[in-house]
Design a protein around this motif. Structure first.
Motif, short mmCIF file in Angstrom:
data_model
loop_
_atom_site.label_atom_id
_atom_site.label_comp_id
_atom_site.label_asym_id
_atom_site.label_seq_id
_atom_site.Cartn_x
_atom_site.Cartn_y
_atom_site.Cartn_z
N PRO A 40 -7.11 -34.55 3.75
CA PRO A 40 -6.56 -35.79 3.22
C PRO A 40 -5.25 -36.16 3.89
N ASN A 41 -5.05 -37.44 4.11
CA ASN A 41 -3.77 -37.94 4.59
C ASN A 41 -2.95 -38.35 3.38
N GLN B 230 1.61 -26.73 6.83
CA GLN B 230 0.40 -27.52 7.05
C GLN B 230 -0.77 -26.62 7.42
N SER B 231 -0.49 -25.59 8.20
CA SER B 231 -1.54 -24.64 8.56
C SER B 231 -2.05 -23.91 7.33
N LEU B 232 -1.14 -23.52 6.42
CA LEU B 232 -1.54 -22.84 5.19
C LEU B 232 -2.38 -23.77 4.32
N ARG B 233 -1.97 -25.03 4.21
CA ARG B 233 -2.75 -25.98 3.41
C ARG B 233 -4.14 -26.17 3.99
N HIS B 234 -4.20 -26.31 5.31
CA HIS B 234 -5.49 -26.51 5.95
C HIS B 234 -6.37 -25.27 5.79
N LEU C 159 3.64 -22.64 -2.22
CA LEU C 159 3.31 -24.07 -2.24
C LEU C 159 4.10 -24.83 -3.29
N LEU C 160 4.42 -24.17 -4.41
CA LEU C 160 5.24 -24.80 -5.45
C LEU C 160 6.73 -24.70 -5.16
N ALA D 63 -1.84 -27.27 -2.88
CA ALA D 63 -1.66 -27.45 -1.44
C ALA D 63 -1.41 -28.91 -1.08
N TYR D 64 -2.11 -29.83 -1.74
CA TYR D 64 -2.06 -31.22 -1.33
C TYR D 64 -1.51 -32.17 -2.39
#
Length: 437
Positions: A80-81, A122-126, A151-152, A371-372
């Motif tokens: 998602p963007n 971003q790599s962790l989220r992906h 992430l929090l 994450a997002y």
């Protein structure tokens, strides 16, 4: 949603070591020495050479490289963007995986990024979106709580701080907390087996004291940031104290001493017991669950814990709005039958879908939300409705089917949510992002 993580040993899981195999040479030598001495000198020399080789110490485990060697390349995976326009997804980063991706993720969490921090996040989220966190059939993962804390952006917490809150005894909201805790995921065997009611009571009571202190400090000096809030790493809430607004609109006094009908954050509202449950289930300790939960409700969804629950009501209204964009036919049919989101979506909005089993799927869905952005829970609820689309359209009374949602299917819900993001107009997406503030 998340900013840069704080590196601290409390966020890192314990390391494990490999046990070298024990040599078996001694027994073999004793056997050879017990034979008659008819062996030639050459044979004896050969045996001595073999013995020396076998008795050599085994190689130690190869240490993890100090330098982070992951490389990144373009990927066809769509993520998602979450920029302000909210119109189209972006292509995410991927990495060249090693033979054991779990070890690579452990190294990233334990040692922190070796390069650009935003790029590492971003790599962790992906990673979460594409690979997911490794977990057993009960949803247990030794990495999940550390990933959530990162992430929090939750800071480490001294256990003594948590214990001091517990030693203060019952909070002003204690009676209300005790009235709810025994109902927390009461039919979930996995949760009951791992988390005791006493843990829920302690955590919620400590949270109530923390929020009570924040309110007291605001009343004393509205411009001062409290030391306790600084220690917790969370900002001051912008309002104060909880209320319950009844259907007839009357104001009453709740059992934690607050006037109902207001719009100030509370120290406890119904639903917080279910909202804290996944934190207690995933965490290794209560202080871990406490700091993650406190940071979540004060940073991500303070509007959900106000007495009037205005953030929840905004979220419920957004479910109807987003559903009308994602599936106009389904939305119109539900409204024509008098089935409004206030009826079927309130609990799912308030608890971030934690009220719908199974719990392992809830944890996987929360990985994605943390994450997002937790605001995407609104679209996740719409995705669940779309997954029920055929049954709902075929039912003359669709409200019956929506009394309880079907079991969560996290992967499918996430896929539908990702595809739904591109349909949401920029102004509506902005409203999604800020509805829980």
């Amino acid at each position: 949603m998340a900013s840069s993580p704080h590196k601290n040993s409390q966020h890192f899981p314990p390391t494990s070591t490999l046990q070298p195999a024990s040599p078996r040479t001694a027994g073999r030598l004793r056997k050879l020495q017990s034979q008659p001495s008819l062996i030639s000198q050459q044979r004896r020399q050969q045996l001595r050479n073999e013995s020396a080789t076998q008795n050599a110490p085994s190689m130690p485990p190869i240490p993890l490289p100090m330098k982070h060697t992951r490389t990144r390349s373009n990927s066809d995976a769509v993520v998602p963007n979450f920029s302000k326009d909210g119109r189209s997804p972006q292509r995410g980063l991927t990495s060249r995986r090693t033979e054991n991706p779990k070890d690579e993720l452990k190294s990233l969490i334990r040692r922190g990024p070796r390069g650009d921090l935003p790029d590492a996040l971003q790599s962790l989220r992906h990673w979460i979106l594409v690979d997911g966190l490794e977990a057993d059939t009960d949803g247990m993962s030794d990495l999940r709580i550390y990933v959530w804390l990162i992430l929090l952006n939750s800071p480490p917490l001294s256990t003594d701080i948590y214990l001091d809150l517990i030693r203060r005894g019952p909070s002003p909201a204690y009676a209300k907390i005790r009235n709810d805790t025994h109902r927390t995921l009461m039919t979930n065997v996995l949760f009951k087996r791992r988390v005791r009611e006493n843990s829920i009571i302690r955590l919620l009571n400590a949270i109530a004291w923390r929020l009570h202190d924040a309110k007291s400090d605001r009343m004393t000096d509205s411009g001062r940031i409290t030391n306790s809030a600084t220690e917790m790493g969370s900002p001051e809430l912008q309002h104060a104290e909880p209320v319950i607004k009844h259907a007839e609109g009357a104001s009453t006094v709740t059992n934690d001493g607050s006037e109902a009908g207001g719009s100030e954050p509370g120290i406890y509202v119904q639903g917080m017991n279910v909202l804290c449950a996944p934190f207690l289930y995933a965490a290794r300790t209560e202080p871990q669950a406490f700091i993650a939960f406190h940071h979540f409700i004060t940073r991500e969804c303070p509007g959900y814990i106000r007495g009037a629950m205005d953030g929840v009501h905004k979220g419920v209204a957004l479910v109807e709005t987003c559903l009308a964009i994602a599936d106009q036919k389904l939305s119109a049919y539900l409204l024509s039958k008098g089935v409004k989101a206030q009826i079927y979506a309130f609990a799912s909005v308030l608890t971030m879908s934690a009220c719908t089993p199974p719990l392992p799927e809830v944890l996987q869905l929360w990985d994605f939300l943390f994450a997002y952005g937790s605001h995407l829970n609104i679209l996740c609820i719409c995705a669940q409705l779309i997954m029920m689309r055929e049954d709902l359209l075929a039912e003359t009374s669709p409200g019956k089917l929506l009394r309880s949602f079907p079991p969560l299917q996290a992967k499918k819900i996430i896929e539908l949510t990702v595809s739904m993001v591109r349909k949401i107009p920029a102004d509506l997406y902005e409203e999604l992002v800020h509805h829980a503030e």
